[in-house]
Design a protein around this motif. Structure first.
Motif, PDB file in Angstrom:
ATOM      1  N   LEU A  82       0.836  -1.209   0.000  1.00 58.26           N
ATOM      2  CA  LEU A  82       0.000   0.000   0.000  1.00 58.26           C
ATOM      3  C   LEU A  82       0.866   1.253   0.000  1.00 58.26           C
ATOM      4  O   LEU A  82       0.618   2.202  -0.762  1.00 58.26           O
ATOM      5  CB  LEU A  82      -0.918  -0.008   1.222  1.00 58.26           C
ATOM      6  N   GLY A  83       1.902   1.266   0.841  1.00 58.67           N
ATOM      7  CA  GLY A  83       2.799   2.420   0.871  1.00 58.67           C
ATOM      8  C   GLY A  83       3.510   2.620  -0.451  1.00 58.67           C
ATOM      9  O   GLY A  83       3.645   3.747  -0.942  1.00 58.67           O
ATOM     10  N   ALA A  84       3.962   1.513  -1.049  1.00 61.90           N
ATOM     11  CA  ALA A  84       4.665   1.607  -2.331  1.00 61.90           C
ATOM     12  C   ALA A  84       3.733   2.107  -3.434  1.00 61.90           C
ATOM     13  O   ALA A  84       4.134   2.897  -4.295  1.00 61.90           O
ATOM     14  CB  ALA A  84       5.251   0.254  -2.702  1.00 61.90           C
ATOM     15  N   GLN A  85       2.469   1.670  -3.407  1.00 62.29           N
ATOM     16  CA  GLN A  85       1.504   2.153  -4.395  1.00 62.29           C
ATOM     17  C   GLN A  85       1.312   3.663  -4.277  1.00 62.29           C
ATOM     18  O   GLN A  85       1.251   4.377  -5.288  1.00 62.29           O
ATOM     19  CB  GLN A  85       0.156   1.449  -4.200  1.00 62.29           C
ATOM     20  N   TRP A  86       1.218   4.138  -3.050  1.00 66.73           N
ATOM     21  CA  TRP A  86       1.005   5.572  -2.836  1.00 66.73           C
ATOM     22  C   TRP A  86       2.193   6.367  -3.368  1.00 66.73           C
ATOM     23  O   TRP A  86       2.027   7.373  -4.060  1.00 66.73           O
ATOM     24  CB  TRP A  86       0.804   5.838  -1.344  1.00 66.73           C
ATOM     25  N   VAL A  87       3.415   5.904  -3.049  1.00 71.65           N
ATOM     26  CA  VAL A  87       4.620   6.615  -3.496  1.00 71.65           C
ATOM     27  C   VAL A  87       4.733   6.560  -5.020  1.00 71.65           C
ATOM     28  O   VAL A  87       5.091   7.551  -5.665  1.00 71.65           O
ATOM     29  CB  VAL A  87       5.875   6.016  -2.845  1.00 71.65           C
ATOM     30  N   LEU A  95      11.651   8.329  -6.985  1.00 73.93           N
ATOM     31  CA  LEU A  95      10.983   7.589  -5.924  1.00 73.93           C
ATOM     32  C   LEU A  95       9.903   6.667  -6.475  1.00 73.93           C
ATOM     33  O   LEU A  95       9.681   5.573  -5.945  1.00 73.93           O
ATOM     34  CB  LEU A  95      10.364   8.556  -4.914  1.00 73.93           C
ATOM     35  N   SER A  96       9.222   7.087  -7.537  1.00 73.54           N
ATOM     36  CA  SER A  96       8.202   6.233  -8.144  1.00 73.54           C
ATOM     37  C   SER A  96       8.813   4.947  -8.677  1.00 73.54           C
ATOM     38  O   SER A  96       8.273   3.855  -8.479  1.00 73.54           O
ATOM     39  CB  SER A  96       7.490   6.986  -9.274  1.00 73.54           C
ATOM     40  N   ARG A  97       9.945   5.079  -9.351  1.00 75.46           N
ATOM     41  CA  ARG A  97      10.634   3.873  -9.848  1.00 75.46           C
ATOM     42  C   ARG A  97      11.092   2.993  -8.692  1.00 75.46           C
ATOM     43  O   ARG A  97      10.978   1.767  -8.736  1.00 75.46           O
ATOM     44  CB  ARG A  97      11.837   4.271 -10.713  1.00 75.46           C
ATOM     45  N   ALA A  98      11.614   3.624  -7.640  1.00 76.29           N
ATOM     46  CA  ALA A  98      12.079   2.865  -6.480  1.00 76.29           C
ATOM     47  C   ALA A  98      10.926   2.112  -5.824  1.00 76.29           C
ATOM     48  O   ALA A  98      11.097   0.970  -5.375  1.00 76.29           O
ATOM     49  CB  ALA A  98      12.741   3.805  -5.477  1.00 76.29           C
ATOM     50  N   ALA A  99       9.746   2.726  -5.774  1.00 81.69           N
ATOM     51  CA  ALA A  99       8.587   2.066  -5.169  1.00 81.69           C
ATOM     52  C   ALA A  99       8.178   0.840  -5.971  1.00 81.69           C
ATOM     53  O   ALA A  99       7.878  -0.220  -5.401  1.00 81.69           O
ATOM     54  CB  ALA A  99       7.420   3.053  -5.072  1.00 81.69           C
ATOM     55  N   ARG A 100       8.178   0.952  -7.290  1.00 79.21           N
ATOM     56  CA  ARG A 100       7.820  -0.200  -8.122  1.00 79.21           C
ATOM     57  C   ARG A 100       8.868  -1.302  -8.006  1.00 79.21           C
ATOM     58  O   ARG A 100       8.533  -2.490  -7.953  1.00 79.21           O
ATOM     59  CB  ARG A 100       7.650   0.241  -9.579  1.00 79.21           C
ATOM     60  N   ASP A 101      10.139  -0.900  -7.937  1.00 80.36           N
ATOM     61  CA  ASP A 101      11.211  -1.895  -7.771  1.00 80.36           C
ATOM     62  C   ASP A 101      11.084  -2.593  -6.416  1.00 80.36           C
ATOM     63  O   ASP A 101      11.359  -3.791  -6.302  1.00 80.36           O
ATOM     64  CB  ASP A 101      12.585  -1.221  -7.876  1.00 80.36           C
ATOM     65  N   LEU A 102      10.688  -1.835  -5.388  1.00 79.40           N
ATOM     66  CA  LEU A 102      10.533  -2.420  -4.057  1.00 79.40           C
ATOM     67  C   LEU A 102       9.498  -3.536  -4.064  1.00 79.40           C
ATOM     68  O   LEU A 102       9.733  -4.621  -3.518  1.00 79.40           O
ATOM     69  CB  LEU A 102      10.119  -1.332  -3.066  1.00 79.40           C
ATOM     70  N   VAL A 103       8.353  -3.296  -4.688  1.00 77.71           N
ATOM     71  CA  VAL A 103       7.307  -4.321  -4.745  1.00 77.71           C
ATOM     72  C   VAL A 103       7.812  -5.551  -5.489  1.00 77.71           C
ATOM     73  O   VAL A 103       7.575  -6.695  -5.079  1.00 77.71           O
ATOM     74  CB  VAL A 103       6.038  -3.761  -5.419  1.00 77.71           C
ATOM     75  N   ALA A 104       8.546  -5.322  -6.594  1.00 82.58           N
ATOM     76  CA  ALA A 104       9.082  -6.452  -7.361  1.00 82.58           C
ATOM     77  C   ALA A 104      10.063  -7.267  -6.530  1.00 82.58           C
ATOM     78  O   ALA A 104      10.072  -8.505  -6.576  1.00 82.58           O
ATOM     79  CB  ALA A 104       9.750  -5.945  -8.634  1.00 82.58           C
ATOM     80  N   LYS A 105      10.903  -6.586  -5.756  1.00 88.28           N
ATOM     81  CA  LYS A 105      11.885  -7.294  -4.928  1.00 88.28           C
ATOM     82  C   LYS A 105      11.194  -8.091  -3.815  1.00 88.28           C
ATOM     83  O   LYS A 105      11.577  -9.225  -3.522  1.00 88.28           O
ATOM     84  CB  LYS A 105      12.879  -6.298  -4.320  1.00 88.28           C
ATOM     85  N   ILE A 106      10.181  -7.480  -3.195  1.00 86.64           N
ATOM     86  CA  ILE A 106       9.454  -8.199  -2.149  1.00 86.64           C
ATOM     87  C   ILE A 106       8.827  -9.465  -2.709  1.00 86.64           C
ATOM     88  O   ILE A 106       8.867 -10.532  -2.090  1.00 86.64           O
ATOM     89  CB  ILE A 106       8.382  -7.283  -1.525  1.00 86.64           C
ATOM     90  N   PRO A 128      -4.082   9.858  -7.424  1.00 84.49           N
ATOM     91  CA  PRO A 128      -4.093  11.264  -6.994  1.00 84.49           C
ATOM     92  C   PRO A 128      -5.325  11.974  -7.529  1.00 84.49           C
ATOM     93  O   PRO A 128      -5.842  11.642  -8.604  1.00 84.49           O
ATOM     94  CB  PRO A 128      -2.803  11.824  -7.601  1.00 84.49           C
ATOM     95  N   LEU A 129      -5.828  12.944  -6.756  1.00 85.18           N
ATOM     96  CA  LEU A 129      -6.985  13.696  -7.206  1.00 85.18           C
ATOM     97  C   LEU A 129      -6.685  14.472  -8.482  1.00 85.18           C
ATOM     98  O   LEU A 129      -7.555  14.740  -9.287  1.00 85.18           O
ATOM     99  CB  LEU A 129      -7.433  14.666  -6.102  1.00 85.18           C
ATOM    100  N   ALA A 130      -5.428  14.841  -8.659  1.00 84.69           N
ATOM    101  CA  ALA A 130      -4.958  15.525  -9.867  1.00 84.69           C
ATOM    102  C   ALA A 130      -3.476  15.247  -9.976  1.00 84.69           C
ATOM    103  O   ALA A 130      -2.854  14.751  -9.051  1.00 84.69           O
ATOM    104  CB  ALA A 130      -5.232  17.029  -9.780  1.00 84.69           C
ATOM    105  N   SER A 131      -2.909  15.558 -11.127  1.00 89.81           N
ATOM    106  CA  SER A 131      -1.482  15.338 -11.290  1.00 89.81           C
ATOM    107  C   SER A 131      -0.721  16.201 -10.300  1.00 89.81           C
ATOM    108  O   SER A 131      -1.025  17.394 -10.146  1.00 89.81           O
ATOM    109  CB  SER A 131      -1.057  15.695 -12.716  1.00 89.81           C
TER     110      SER A 131
END
Length: 235
Positions: A82-87, A95-106, A128-131
């Motif tokens: 959930l935290g990684a999705q938010w980031v 940070l967005s790339r790092a969050a996706r990589d984190l989920v893949a590693k887990i 997000p409500l907007a970009s």
């Protein structure tokens, strides 16, 4: 909860807390009696787990205590996802790339029976409500490096009324909201903490000069400011 799991959970609670944890708080979180907490803590101490303190005052775990890694629970896995999705949806590109990589590693390291909690979680961060507002004149990757290194930032900033000023600040942290990003910093001109919307930063120069304060000390001062001025008791 099994007793073994409860003992591990007591250690986890003490590890994540920066202040002494009372037996009452432990009992509330673990949903057990005070008597059970006292007995469990005594058993941990008997097993040479370095817990200091006593009933009524609170317990502290020696920060140098090292425990073998524990397998994540389903709730912990879903919290991480959930935290990684938010980031991933709101962070800057790095940070967005790092969050996706984190989920893949887990997903690659957890046992097969736990992978559905990563691939098909029961929770999800809303879009997000907007970009998010643009970074303005900031390089976020370098900004995070400057925060860690304790270096100063000079910038030209346009406030809500359109007035432009020049500031030299000590960056403390970056806040990510649904539609804006904020830089919390100590402002040398105002001699106080201020929060700057990054999309209003016209230009920024990363200075080599250090402000001379430990990061932990500066963050603690900012938290005290937030509690006093805005009534926010931050973790």
């Amino acid at each position: 909860m099994r007793r073994t799991d409860r003992l591990f959970q007591i250690i986890q609670i003490l590890r994540r807390s920066k202040r002494p944890v009372t037996a009452s708080r432990l009992a509330e979180e673990l949903e057990v009696s005070l008597r059970t907490v006292y007995r469990d803590v005594a058993d941990l101490m008997a097993q040479r787990v370095p817990i200091r303190g006593e009933a009524g005052l609170g317990y502290v775990l020696d920060r140098h205590y090292d425990m073998p890694p524990l397998m994540l629970t389903p709730d912990e896995l879903e919290a991480a996802v959930l935290g990684a999705q938010w980031v991933a949806g709101r962070g800057d590109p790095a940070l967005s790339r790092a969050a996706r990589d984190l989920v893949a590693k887990i997903a690659t390291v957890v046992p097969e029976q736990l992978r559905p909690f990563v691939a098909e979680p029961t929770v999800g961060a809303p879009p997000p409500l907007a970009s998010p507002a643009s970074a303005g004149g900031l390089d976020f990757t370098q900004l995070r490096e400057w925060i860690r290194a304790g270096r100063k930032l000079h910038m030209r900033y346009r406030d809500e009324g359109g007035r432009v000023s020049e500031r030299t600040v000590w960056p403390v942290l970056i806040g990510y909201a649904d539609t804006v990003r904020l830089l919390a910093a100590w402002c040398e001109q105002r001699q106080a903490f201020r929060h700057f919307r990054t999309d209003r930063i016209i230009e920024a120069s990363f200075l080599d000069e250090r402000h001379g304060h430990r990061r932990g000390e500066l963050v603690a001062r900012w938290k005290r400011y937030m509690k006093k001025e805005r009534g926010l008791d931050l973790l």
